[in-house]
Design an enzyme around this catalytic site. Structure first.
Site, short mmCIF file in Angstrom:
data_model
loop_
_atom_site.label_atom_id
_atom_site.label_comp_id
_atom_site.label_asym_id
_atom_site.label_seq_id
_atom_site.Cartn_x
_atom_site.Cartn_y
_atom_site.Cartn_z
N ASP A 136 125.54 8.51 -0.33
CA ASP A 136 126.47 6.87 -0.56
C ASP A 136 125.20 5.89 -1.39
OD1 ASP A 136 127.63 7.54 1.44
OD2 ASP A 136 126.97 7.47 2.90
N1 URA Z 1 125.17 11.45 4.74
C1 URA Z 1 125.79 9.82 4.63
O1 URA Z 1 126.38 9.91 6.00
N2 URA Z 1 125.12 10.37 3.47
C2 URA Z 1 125.08 10.81 2.76
O2 URA Z 1 124.56 9.90 1.41
C3 URA Z 1 124.60 11.67 2.22
C4 URA Z 1 124.67 12.35 3.87
#
Ligand code: URA
Length: 233
Positions: A103
């Site tokens: 993310d």
């Molecule tokens: N899980 C999440 O919520 N975000 C990420 O970036 C990776 C795994």
């Protein structure tokens, strides 16, 4: 294969630098100086050297990025900077892309490569490559919450494979998951009435984040690390 492509793929020199090396007579093919930058060679049997150093052929490049927050795991985005903006000039001709997604606000281990097959094999749902995250949560992680994670969390559209949890402190844990669904860790914490406030990927299969790499920086994987990445398949 052209000799300039052979060297370009296997080293971090730009085309401009390569041209200078050829002009200066620094490139040798089986011991003989080559000035023709487009000369065809056999990458299996020929020996190419630059300034006396033999260049081992490597078809693909693998870099470990310590991803900072604020970058999208993509090669292009209309709104935000992307992780490939962080690729140093010497690797910019290699057309690298991230293996999977973190993310915008997630930090840590992200591999950049131009090996499309490997990326595909690591990312297909059935590969179940374990991914370990260091997670800080808003509230303490309870024993009940851990049990839910270790049993499998019903997220509505799917139930997670039982995760591994290593509690580090009241609000900190290492969480290992075996899928890579969108916002998975954040959704798992929401499902136990908690919230992720900091998320860092520290491991993918056997490949561990080198914590000496500053956020926003990257370096080539060592041969050993490449093997670890391949063993994930
Ligand atoms: N899980 C999440 O919520 N975000 C990420 O970036 C990776 C795994």
């Amino acid at each position: 294969m052209r000799i300039d492509k052979y060297i370009g793929n296997s080293t971090h020199y730009s085309r401009k630098e390569l041209k200078v090396f050829f002009k200066k007579g620094l490139v040798r093919l089986n011991g003989e100086v080559v000035t023709d930058i487009g000369k065809h060679i056999n990458e299996e049997t020929d020996e190419v050297s630059l300034s006396g150093e033999v260049i081992k052929y490597s078809k693909f490049t693998y870099l470990m990025l310590n991803k900072p927050a604020g970058y999208i795991s993509a090669t292009f985005d209309k709104k935000f900077p992307v992780v490939t903006d962080l690729v140093p000039e010497e690797f910019s001709h290699l057309q690298l892309f991230p293996v999977g997604r973190l993310d915008l606000d997630t930090v840590g281990l992200l591999v950049l490569t131009n090996d499309g097959d490997l990326a595909h094999r690591l990312l297909i749902p059935k590969s179940h490559v374990p991914k370990t995250y260091f997670v800080k949560s808003e509230k303490p992680l309870t024993e009940d919450g851990i049990k839910v994670f270790e049993t499998g969390v019903d997220l509505g559209d799917f139930t997670t494979i039982p995760a591994k949890v290593e509690k580090l402190s009241e609000k900190e844990a290492h969480l290992t998951i075996f899928e890579g669904k969108y916002h998975q860790v954040k959704r798992m914490y929401e499902a136990i009435d908690n919230k992720v406030v900091y998320l860092k990927r520290v491991k993918m299969g056997e490949l561990e984040l080198d914590e000496t790499i500053e956020e926003g920086k990257m370096r080539p994987l060592t041969d050993e690390e490449i093997k670890k990445l391949m063993n994930n398949e």
